[in-house]
Scaffold this motif. Sequence first.
Motif, PDB file in Angstrom:
ATOM      1  N   ILE A 174     -31.325 -22.192  56.626  1.00 43.91           N
ATOM      2  CA  ILE A 174     -31.836 -21.024  57.364  1.00 43.91           C
ATOM      3  C   ILE A 174     -31.216 -20.905  58.756  1.00 43.91           C
ATOM      4  O   ILE A 174     -30.849 -19.814  59.188  1.00 43.91           O
ATOM      5  CB  ILE A 174     -33.380 -21.082  57.451  1.00 43.91           C
ATOM      6  N   PHE A 175     -31.069 -22.028  59.419  1.00 41.45           N
ATOM      7  CA  PHE A 175     -30.553 -21.972  60.792  1.00 41.45           C
ATOM      8  C   PHE A 175     -29.141 -21.364  60.861  1.00 41.45           C
ATOM      9  O   PHE A 175     -28.937 -20.350  61.536  1.00 41.45           O
ATOM     10  CB  PHE A 175     -30.602 -23.368  61.417  1.00 41.45           C
ATOM     11  N   PRO A 176     -28.174 -21.912  60.127  1.00 39.53           N
ATOM     12  CA  PRO A 176     -26.835 -21.289  60.182  1.00 39.53           C
ATOM     13  C   PRO A 176     -26.839 -19.856  59.650  1.00 39.53           C
ATOM     14  O   PRO A 176     -26.142 -18.993  60.177  1.00 39.53           O
ATOM     15  CB  PRO A 176     -25.983 -22.184  59.275  1.00 39.53           C
ATOM     16  N   LEU A 177     -27.663 -19.608  58.621  1.00 41.83           N
ATOM     17  CA  LEU A 177     -27.720 -18.268  58.041  1.00 41.83           C
ATOM     18  C   LEU A 177     -28.241 -17.251  59.054  1.00 41.83           C
ATOM     19  O   LEU A 177     -27.668 -16.170  59.228  1.00 41.83           O
ATOM     20  CB  LEU A 177     -28.608 -18.290  56.790  1.00 41.83           C
ATOM     21  N   SER A 178     -29.310 -17.627  59.759  1.00 41.85           N
ATOM     22  CA  SER A 178     -29.891 -16.682  60.722  1.00 41.85           C
ATOM     23  C   SER A 178     -28.935 -16.429  61.886  1.00 41.85           C
ATOM     24  O   SER A 178     -28.824 -15.303  62.369  1.00 41.85           O
ATOM     25  CB  SER A 178     -31.243 -17.176  61.222  1.00 41.85           C
ATOM     26  N   TRP A 179     -28.218 -17.486  62.313  1.00 39.58           N
ATOM     27  CA  TRP A 179     -27.203 -17.281  63.367  1.00 39.58           C
ATOM     28  C   TRP A 179     -26.122 -16.315  62.888  1.00 39.58           C
ATOM     29  O   TRP A 179     -25.706 -15.417  63.618  1.00 39.58           O
ATOM     30  CB  TRP A 179     -26.542 -18.608  63.761  1.00 39.58           C
ATOM     31  N   THR A 180     -25.700 -16.505  61.631  1.00 43.39           N
ATOM     32  CA  THR A 180     -24.649 -15.649  61.077  1.00 43.39           C
ATOM     33  C   THR A 180     -25.108 -14.192  61.052  1.00 43.39           C
ATOM     34  O   THR A 180     -24.407 -13.292  61.528  1.00 43.39           O
ATOM     35  CB  THR A 180     -24.288 -16.115  59.637  1.00 43.39           C
ATOM     36  N   PHE A 197     -21.589 -18.300  53.041  1.00 41.65           N
ATOM     37  CA  PHE A 197     -22.060 -16.907  53.101  1.00 41.65           C
ATOM     38  C   PHE A 197     -20.920 -15.947  53.476  1.00 41.65           C
ATOM     39  O   PHE A 197     -20.823 -14.843  52.936  1.00 41.65           O
ATOM     40  CB  PHE A 197     -23.228 -16.762  54.072  1.00 41.65           C
ATOM     41  N   ALA A 198     -20.062 -16.415  54.377  1.00 42.90           N
ATOM     42  CA  ALA A 198     -18.947 -15.564  54.812  1.00 42.90           C
ATOM     43  C   ALA A 198     -17.983 -15.280  53.652  1.00 42.90           C
ATOM     44  O   ALA A 198     -17.359 -14.215  53.590  1.00 42.90           O
ATOM     45  CB  ALA A 198     -18.206 -16.227  55.964  1.00 42.90           C
ATOM     46  N   SER A 199     -17.911 -16.259  52.726  1.00 39.76           N
ATOM     47  CA  SER A 199     -16.953 -16.115  51.615  1.00 39.76           C
ATOM     48  C   SER A 199     -17.280 -14.900  50.731  1.00 39.76           C
ATOM     49  O   SER A 199     -16.430 -14.450  49.972  1.00 39.76           O
ATOM     50  CB  SER A 199     -16.921 -17.396  50.775  1.00 39.76           C
ATOM     51  N   PHE A 200     -18.511 -14.385  50.838  1.00 40.97           N
ATOM     52  CA  PHE A 200     -18.864 -13.183  50.076  1.00 40.97           C
ATOM     53  C   PHE A 200     -18.305 -11.908  50.727  1.00 40.97           C
ATOM     54  O   PHE A 200     -18.237 -10.870  50.107  1.00 40.97           O
ATOM     55  CB  PHE A 200     -20.390 -13.041  49.947  1.00 40.97           C
ATOM     56  N   PHE A 201     -17.970 -12.002  51.998  1.00 48.45           N
ATOM     57  CA  PHE A 201     -17.549 -10.810  52.736  1.00 48.45           C
ATOM     58  C   PHE A 201     -16.054 -10.794  53.075  1.00 48.45           C
ATOM     59  O   PHE A 201     -15.464  -9.738  53.203  1.00 48.45           O
ATOM     60  CB  PHE A 201     -18.342 -10.685  54.051  1.00 48.45           C
ATOM     61  N   VAL A 202     -15.479 -11.961  53.275  1.00 46.17           N
ATOM     62  CA  VAL A 202     -14.059 -11.995  53.680  1.00 46.17           C
ATOM     63  C   VAL A 202     -13.270 -12.992  52.831  1.00 46.17           C
ATOM     64  O   VAL A 202     -13.851 -13.898  52.225  1.00 46.17           O
ATOM     65  CB  VAL A 202     -13.902 -12.412  55.177  1.00 46.17           C
ATOM     66  N   HIS A 203     -11.968 -12.781  52.823  1.00 44.35           N
ATOM     67  CA  HIS A 203     -11.097 -13.740  52.141  1.00 44.35           C
ATOM     68  C   HIS A 203     -10.806 -14.886  53.100  1.00 44.35           C
ATOM     69  O   HIS A 203     -10.447 -14.656  54.248  1.00 44.35           O
ATOM     70  CB  HIS A 203      -9.786 -13.067  51.717  1.00 44.35           C
ATOM     71  N   LEU A 204     -10.989 -16.102  52.602  1.00 45.56           N
ATOM     72  CA  LEU A 204     -10.789 -17.264  53.474  1.00 45.56           C
ATOM     73  C   LEU A 204      -9.542 -18.064  53.073  1.00 45.56           C
ATOM     74  O   LEU A 204      -9.349 -19.179  53.540  1.00 45.56           O
ATOM     75  CB  LEU A 204     -12.030 -18.172  53.417  1.00 45.56           C
ATOM     76  N   HIS A 205      -8.705 -17.452  52.213  1.00 51.11           N
ATOM     77  CA  HIS A 205      -7.548 -18.219  51.718  1.00 51.11           C
ATOM     78  C   HIS A 205      -6.476 -18.440  52.776  1.00 51.11           C
ATOM     79  O   HIS A 205      -5.602 -19.282  52.617  1.00 51.11           O
ATOM     80  CB  HIS A 205      -6.975 -17.571  50.452  1.00 51.11           C
ATOM     81  N   GLU A 206      -6.550 -17.690  53.867  1.00 48.68           N
ATOM     82  CA  GLU A 206      -5.521 -17.890  54.915  1.00 48.68           C
ATOM     83  C   GLU A 206      -5.946 -18.933  55.941  1.00 48.68           C
ATOM     84  O   GLU A 206      -5.185 -19.282  56.842  1.00 48.68           O
ATOM     85  CB  GLU A 206      -5.221 -16.557  55.610  1.00 48.68           C
ATOM     86  N   VAL A 207      -7.165 -19.408  55.801  1.00 53.72           N
ATOM     87  CA  VAL A 207      -7.672 -20.414  56.747  1.00 53.72           C
ATOM     88  C   VAL A 207      -6.981 -21.759  56.481  1.00 53.72           C
ATOM     89  O   VAL A 207      -6.804 -22.156  55.330  1.00 53.72           O
ATOM     90  CB  VAL A 207      -9.202 -20.569  56.599  1.00 53.72           C
ATOM     91  N   ASP A 208      -6.598 -22.437  57.552  1.00 53.78           N
ATOM     92  CA  ASP A 208      -5.935 -23.735  57.409  1.00 53.78           C
ATOM     93  C   ASP A 208      -7.003 -24.835  57.285  1.00 53.78           C
ATOM     94  O   ASP A 208      -7.446 -25.425  58.268  1.00 53.78           O
ATOM     95  CB  ASP A 208      -5.034 -23.998  58.635  1.00 53.78           C
ATOM     96  N   TRP A 209      -7.431 -25.079  56.041  1.00 56.18           N
ATOM     97  CA  TRP A 209      -8.525 -26.035  55.805  1.00 56.18           C
ATOM     98  C   TRP A 209      -8.146 -27.467  56.190  1.00 56.18           C
ATOM     99  O   TRP A 209      -9.018 -28.279  56.476  1.00 56.18           O
ATOM    100  CB  TRP A 209      -8.984 -25.975  54.342  1.00 56.18           C
TER     101      TRP A 209
END
Lengths: 320, 243
Positions: B30-36, B116-128
């Motif tokens: 809940i905490f990270p979700l509510s911040w997001t 949660f962000a992965s539902f809205f944006v593509h994260l494949h360019e992020v340098d994991w």
Amino acid sequence: MAFVRVSNLKKTYGDVTAVDDISFDIQKGEIFGFLGPNGAGKTSTVNMMIGLSRPTAGDVVIDGIDVRRKPKQAQAIMGIVADESNLYKDMDGFENLCFCAALYGMRKEERELRARQLLEQFRLKEAGRRPFKAYSKGMRRKLTIAAALIHSPRILFLDEPTTGIDVESSRQIREMIVKLKEQGTTVFLTTHHIEEAERICDRIAFIAKGQIVASGTVAELMQRISLDRAIHFVTGIQDDEFAFELQKNFEGSQVERKSDHSLVMRLQERLELFPVMEFFHHHGVAVYEAKELRPSLEDVFVRLTGIESSILKKEKGGGK
Amino acid sequence: MTSLIAYWNILKKDVKYYYLKPPNISWGIIFPLSWTLMQLIRSPGGSILELLPGLISMSVLFGTTSMLAVTITFERSDRSFERLLLAPISLHTMVLAKISGAIVFGILNAFVPVFFASFFVHLHEVDWKLVLPAVLMIAVTSTLLGLLIAVTAKQVFEAQTFSNLFRFPMLFLSGLFIPIKDLPRFLQPIAYCIPLTYGTDVIKGAFIGANVLSPMLSFGALSAFAIGLFIISLKNIHKKWIL
């Protein structure tokens, strides 16, 4: 060579001296009682002995291991039972024992086997799968002691093991302590219960104001003080005048009339009974029973420490 | 071997009895979700990718510091912590076991906003390859800060108060929301005394290429903080717990 050697141990907290240059030895397989009132320095001494507190001065050597220099090596051979049951409340009895075993590096099969053995030994098998927080006080105490024995320690430190628990659990714990001694485990017992110490300890040390006031076997401690000799006579009369006459006739005696038709006669010297009985007979007073009143360890404690036993008894219910 | 068995069982116990408790799991989500959501509602036009580094760092910071400080203070107040102090294992092993649970909890918290962000944006360019070690290092340093609090606090509420005392200023000083260059000049050196600054900078670089420092320098600083905090914590433990 002594199994435990405490030499010139001292602990100060700022200006306060909690333990003041104490020394004592404990032999292997001995039950050593450590008695004293609140604030006498018992817990500070124990904490230094188990490596939970650093001595200001002095040394503690247990089975040849210097606790100050190698506390972890020493802790491996110790079992420690604090005055409060300090196991994990949400874990059940079995899990608590297994976790404590893991802290001593025991492997899974070994710790589970040992946990089962101890639950059986302490008559807690039925409660083994119940959370610790659901245990009665007596059961908590027993499980805490079982946890301290999980790695078969060579020395067991017990802080007030029977305080505040039911009579049956207390009896079981005392039996267990004696059994451990028979198996060669050394026991360091801190207690307020003088009678308990008198019953099970091989040797006792009295501590007051941070100093050891006296130590030895119960018999040795009894000899340390010269208490009055007292004879208790059960008679058929209740007469103050007779008691006064008796006291007057035997120089140096003190006669106290009790409410139950009996008299207590105290003398500094050993009392020859025949003249006293003759005196009773001469005055037509029947004597049904005469017995010597021996000093108890409690009397010795009061005499040596100057602390009233009522204070000590009051503390039994509370912490240390 | 004794140390390894003890380490693993302390960690397992903490995870099972503290971190996996329903209130902590729900709090961790809940905490990270509510911040997001709060950030998305506040600036609907803002890029999620720009928000994520700050949210990740914050989730780790809050997850680790409070949990470790509270669990240790709780165990100390009911005296079960004495068992660990009296076990024949080194303080290093015990401390490592205690902080490992919090680190794992912090890392898992970090990926809640990512999930949660992965539902809205593509994260494949992020340098994991940069994000993962950065999250780990933020978790380590934040946990060690939590340990410092745990050593100082005597009660659970004290631990919570102390945690907030340094966490909230850190949020504003470490470049999470306000770039360090926009801070008043006298505050800028303070920003570089906070480990979170370096972790956040690496994550910003990995997400949107907006890092100020080189990742090597940031990881070096984070490692130095971790080692320093570990040593200070151990010294404090010796001083305050072994009286």
